[in-house]
Structures are given as C-alpha cells and as structure tokens.
Design a protein around this motif. Structure first.
Motif, mmCIF file in Angstrom:
data_model
loop_
_atom_site.group_PDB
_atom_site.id
_atom_site.type_symbol
_atom_site.label_atom_id
_atom_site.label_comp_id
_atom_site.label_asym_id
_atom_site.label_seq_id
_atom_site.Cartn_x
_atom_site.Cartn_y
_atom_site.Cartn_z
ATOM 1 N N SER A 48 5.252 0.202 4.604
ATOM 2 C CA SER A 48 6.456 -0.505 4.146
ATOM 3 C C SER A 48 7.109 -1.255 5.300
ATOM 4 O O SER A 48 7.560 -2.403 5.146
ATOM 5 N N ILE A 49 7.172 -0.605 6.468
ATOM 6 C CA ILE A 49 7.752 -1.268 7.650
ATOM 7 C C ILE A 49 6.891 -2.454 8.065
ATOM 8 O O ILE A 49 7.401 -3.525 8.426
ATOM 9 N N LEU A 50 5.564 -2.281 8.004
ATOM 10 C CA LEU A 50 4.655 -3.376 8.357
ATOM 11 C C LEU A 50 4.833 -4.557 7.409
ATOM 12 O O LEU A 50 4.836 -5.716 7.836
ATOM 13 N N ALA A 51 4.980 -4.277 6.128
ATOM 14 C CA ALA A 51 5.183 -5.352 5.152
ATOM 15 C C ALA A 51 6.507 -6.064 5.399
ATOM 16 O O ALA A 51 6.596 -7.294 5.279
ATOM 17 N N LEU A 52 7.546 -5.293 5.759
ATOM 18 C CA LEU A 52 8.853 -5.892 6.051
ATOM 19 C C LEU A 52 8.772 -6.803 7.268
ATOM 20 O O LEU A 52 9.280 -7.931 7.256
ATOM 21 N N GLY A 53 8.123 -6.312 8.333
ATOM 22 C CA GLY A 53 7.970 -7.141 9.527
ATOM 23 C C GLY A 53 7.112 -8.367 9.272
ATOM 24 O O GLY A 53 7.384 -9.451 9.803
ATOM 25 N N ALA A 54 6.068 -8.214 8.437
ATOM 26 C CA ALA A 54 5.211 -9.354 8.104
ATOM 27 C C ALA A 54 5.999 -10.423 7.358
ATOM 28 O O ALA A 54 5.833 -11.625 7.615
ATOM 29 N N ALA A 85 -4.910 -3.364 11.220
ATOM 30 C CA ALA A 85 -5.047 -2.221 12.117
ATOM 31 C C ALA A 85 -4.777 -0.916 11.379
ATOM 32 O O ALA A 85 -5.450 0.096 11.610
ATOM 33 N N TYR A 86 -3.797 -0.938 10.481
ATOM 34 C CA TYR A 86 -3.490 0.266 9.709
ATOM 35 C C TYR A 86 -4.656 0.641 8.797
ATOM 36 O O TYR A 86 -5.066 1.805 8.733
ATOM 37 N N LEU A 95 -2.343 8.483 5.755
ATOM 38 C CA LEU A 95 -1.994 7.780 4.523
ATOM 39 C C LEU A 95 -0.578 8.161 4.123
ATOM 40 O O LEU A 95 -0.297 9.304 3.744
ATOM 41 N N ALA A 96 0.339 7.231 4.235
ATOM 42 C CA ALA A 96 1.754 7.459 3.916
ATOM 43 C C ALA A 96 2.349 6.136 3.478
ATOM 44 O O ALA A 96 1.717 5.083 3.562
ATOM 45 N N TRP A 97 3.571 6.178 3.019
ATOM 46 C CA TRP A 97 4.203 4.965 2.501
ATOM 47 C C TRP A 97 5.134 4.309 3.507
ATOM 48 O O TRP A 97 5.371 3.105 3.439
ATOM 49 N N ARG A 98 5.670 5.067 4.476
ATOM 50 C CA ARG A 98 6.736 4.519 5.319
ATOM 51 C C ARG A 98 6.225 3.440 6.270
ATOM 52 O O ARG A 98 6.795 2.349 6.338
ATOM 53 N N LEU A 99 5.143 3.735 7.024
ATOM 54 C CA LEU A 99 4.646 2.742 7.974
ATOM 55 C C LEU A 99 4.164 1.474 7.285
ATOM 56 O O LEU A 99 4.520 0.366 7.723
#
Length: 288
Positions: A113-119, A95-96, A107-111
């Motif tokens: 990174s959070i998506l990767a952590l949740g995944a 989706a991102y 285009l940013a790094w924070r979201l």
C-alpha cells in the motif's frame, strides 16, 4: 536511505554539467572510481575475498547494474522522458514481487500500500514535469528495453538480501558494494568498448574529470554503500521505495533554479511522496 535519495537526486544536475562523452564508458569509469574508493574499506573485512559461489552471485549483481545502466542509455534516445519516469516507478513494486518469489519479503498489505502511494506521487511529479515539455506517454521498443533494465535494477537488492539470508555474501556493506561495482564496471566497460569510440574520451576536460570523480565517490560509492547498508535491515521493497524521493529532490532543485515554474500541479504528487516516506520511516522504526 533518505540521504541516499538526496545524493542520487543531486547527481542529476552534475551529470548535465559533464561534456557529451560516451555514456557507457563514463559509467564504467565512474563505477571503477567507486570500487577503488571502497577497496581499502572492503579489504579490512575478514571475508572480503568471496568464495567461487559468492563470486558468481556478485557477477550476477554486477550484471544487474550493467543491465540497468545499459538499458537506460540505450533507451534515452528512443523513449520519452515521461515513459521512462513512469516505468521507473515500477521498480519498488517489482522488487517487492521478486522478493516474494525469493522469500525475502513477507506477504502483507501495508508495504504494498505504501509502495502504491509513493508510486502515485512519483507519477504525479512526472506528469507535472512533462506538462512544460509536452512529452507523451507511449510504449515502444525503447520503453520495453528500459523496462527490462528496471527489472534488473529491482533484482539487485533482492539478490543482495537473498545472499545475506543464506549467508553466502559478506555481512559487510563495503565488501558487497565493492565487488558488485567492480564487476559491474568491467561488464559496462566491455559493452562500451564494443559500442562507443574510445578516442572520444580524449575530449574530457579537467572539469569533466573532477565531476566524474565526484559522481564516482558520492553518487556511486556512497549511494550503493548506503543501499547495501540498508539491505541489512530493510526488505528489498522498502529499500527501493526511497527512490520515490528522487523526483521530489529534482523538483526542489528545479524550483531553486527556476522559481517561476512553481505551480499547483506539483502539489498532489509531492504530498503523496512525503506521506509515503513518512509511513516508511514509521514502519522502519516500528520494526527496530
């Protein structure tokens, strides 16, 4: 969206209580019930009747819903549970990326990174669940079809956000939910009529009908309305990221039903999911 995750997570045991009936036709009926429940609320909006162009976009959104559920049911007997759970983890990241292409994400790094952590946390919970079942991770035709369904699922909030951004879709979450569910019900029902025996619906009991009504009202009408309401404020990646809470809710239900299955294997994934959701909530409050 936390409430959305709770409702979706609680719907899984309810689905298991329903008798073995045609899944596509059941989904079509479930969506039809949800659309009827939202009809009165949607009709109050002054722009509840879409323009021809908006109706075409609603049709594509309904096709996304039909594509995901159709792929899920088709792949259910051709792919392992672990493989499907792993592929579903890709939905927020998809989706991102699709949102970036449609210019509804920044285009940013924070979201990411959070998506990767949740995944990572969701994958940990899927792995812990698979240990007791002995399910393996593989990729075949069933997994490929389900992945296409995941792409359809990720595209749904992107199209909603894009339609809002260009002011093509109604700002009312009820209107957007009603039309996408109504069209999705027709599309899924059409496929179900071609692939499944309608006569088997005669075996539906009164309890099945009550459970189906519950799923239609709470697990479809309410959850899609909440998702559309969140789309007004959040990006597609942030909206779909709350799906990482669903296996966490399912884990809590499992522990409530079978406390002996509690083990340390569930801890890493649970902590990662909780941290990711807390970061999402902080990110959301910071942008309000």
């Amino acid at each position: 969206m936390v409430l959305w995750a709770l409702l979706v997570g609680l719907s899984f045991p309810v689905v298991g209580w329903i008798s073995e009936l045609p899944p596509l036709l059941l989904t079509a009926l479930r969506f039809a019930i949800a659309a009827l429940a939202l009809y009165g609320l949607a009709r109050r909006a002054p722009d509840w009747r879409p323009s021809p162009v908006a109706f075409a976009l609603y049709a594509v959104m309904g096709l996304c819903l039909a594509g995901f559920f159709g792929a899920m049911f088709w792949a259910a007997h051709r792919a392992t549970a672990l493989s499907m759970a792993t592929l579903f983890v890709s939905v927020p990241l998809l989706a991102y990326c699709l949102g970036l292409a449609a210019r509804v994400e920044r285009l940013a790094w924070r979201l990411p990174s959070i998506l990767a952590l949740g995944a990572a946390g969701a994958l940990g919970l899927a792995w812990a669940d698979s240990r007791s079942e002995g399910a393996g991770l593989r990729f075949g035709l069933g997994e490929a079809v389900f992945f296409l369904g995941c792409v359809s699922s990720a595209l749904y909030p992107v199209l909603s956000k894009w339609g809002l951004m260009i002011r093509l879709l109604s700002p009312s979450p009820a209107v957007r939910t009603f039309w996408s569910l109504a069209i999705g019900s027709l599309l899924i029902g059409f496929v179900g009529l071609m692939l499944e025996p309608v006569s088997s619906l005669r075996q539906m009991t009164a309890l099945d009908a009550l459970l189906l009504a519950y799923l239609g009202l709470f697990s479809s009408a309410m959850t899609f309305w909440l998702q559309q309401r969140a789309t007004n404020e959040l990006s597609p990646g942030a909206v779909t990221a709350y799906s990482y809470l669903i296996p966490f809710v399912s884990m809590l239900l499992l522990f409530w039903q079978a406390p002996r299955q509690i083990g340390w294997a569930w801890l890493p994934g649970s902590l990662l999911v909780i941290v990711a959701i807390v970061l999402l909530l902080k990110r959301g409050s910071a942008t309000v």
